[in-house]
Motif scaffolding. Sequence first.
Motif: not given
Length: 516
Positions: A322-330
């Motif tokens: 939920g930290d609005n990260q893209e998928e690749r950052r995990g």
Amino acid sequence: MKKRFYNYLKPIFTIAFLSIITVSCTDLAIEETDSIIAEGSVVFEGVADVDASITNLYNDTYGQLGDQANFFALNEVSTDETLVPTRGTDWGDNGIWRTLHSHTWSATHQYILSTWNNLNQNVLRASQIIDPLSGPTAAQEADARFLRAFSMYFVLDMWGVAPYRNPTDGADVNPSVLSAQEAYDFVVNDLETAIPNLPANGPSESNNRATKAAANFLLAKVILNSERYTGSAPNYQRVVDLVDAIAADGYALQAGYFDLFEQTLDNETIWFANTGVGNRIWNGLHYNQNSPDNTGGGWNGFSTLAEFYDSFEGDPNSNYVGDNQEERRGWVPDASNANSDNLGIGYGFLIGQQYNEDGSILNDRTGEPLVFTKEMPGLSGNGENTGVRIIKYHPGGEGGSFRGHEIVFRYADAHLMKAEAMMRMGGSATTLVNELRTLRGATPLGSVSEADMLAERGRELYVEFWRRNDMLRFGQFTRNWEFKNEASVGDPTWNLYPIPVNALLSNPNLVQNPGY
């Protein structure tokens, strides 16, 4: 046929030793199987078992790829993506890791010597299989040519030249040295000769061996980088055509980024190595992070730089769900999403508080909460919690934390190679790059510059062997980054590794690279 191996480095004491034998044992009939002849006086007669030789060469190549030192370290730890900071006395190793990241290595660096020897030995063994005296079938020869091209390409890429020994040369013959142009032509010829006789596999569990798609991938990679070796602009249209040929064999982008690094079949894996992925998992995890098949925990070494972590979308200071990260950052699990499947261990980049599989706070060895910090004091002087950690292969995956399945070539890389080639021909890479970004949960870009392309390759392909190669192609390998030696910034010396001292002493045809 009898299989004959010669040491790649010319033996220094062979002549003197054989002279002693001649004087003291002149009345003895020496059998050709005696070890004293093996160094220099035995004529190569072909390998005894071609299939076994190919299998052994694949296995040795895979072992070299699975290592955390040597080949991997030269391609990753030398970049802005990965570093191995010294933590107290842990990971000091007489500076062997620190000098790679800071660009202060020398011609006596052990990983440079080991990688040089391994790759050149691979080339020699492949040449022995290919030699007509070994009698390989067309398919066997194609396998060996692919493996020879792979190893020789990295010799060229890392050192700018490539030694070459004919199988029938005795150990007293110094290997010739191919110039960058000659080595490039040699690699291209090997691949073009091999491709017609390799299987046309699509995504398959048998893709641990060479296929047309794997050879097309390597050929596209070599051509895309060719200006560094030949001084001429690459044939970018051919790169596009080669990637299209890979797609025609059934390869495509696939959703579910971290699922790609399981050992289950997917549409992206073009070539994988049967080598344990334990080094990719445990070399960065903390001592207290463990799994059922590794209760001893991680090795608490490898980390990434804050600037590389910050190249991904998401909250700059945390990486929880939920930290609005893209998928690749995990993501890092917490009390609400830690469970037995993920063992309380996250995916991608681990920063902030770490957790046990029951959701409870994980502590470090002193009993304090284990909180990975973005900031590090330097390459030395680190505590056990400094540095963002990288984990692409997960210990909770199918086959456990030491499963033998590491990706070497992946379609997303080919997809980005095509986008880059189109961009360098004056076209637009935006559509192809955004196709990938959308699939990975990242915001589409309005346009794609060279800087955007390099950053996108970093986000997609981190710790997959290609960061040094990419940075060199984009002219960024000598730029400044955190903890790099200021004196090396902008100095082209570091674009090539030094020829190891041992190699220079054993082969007078070699000339040290400029600046060393």
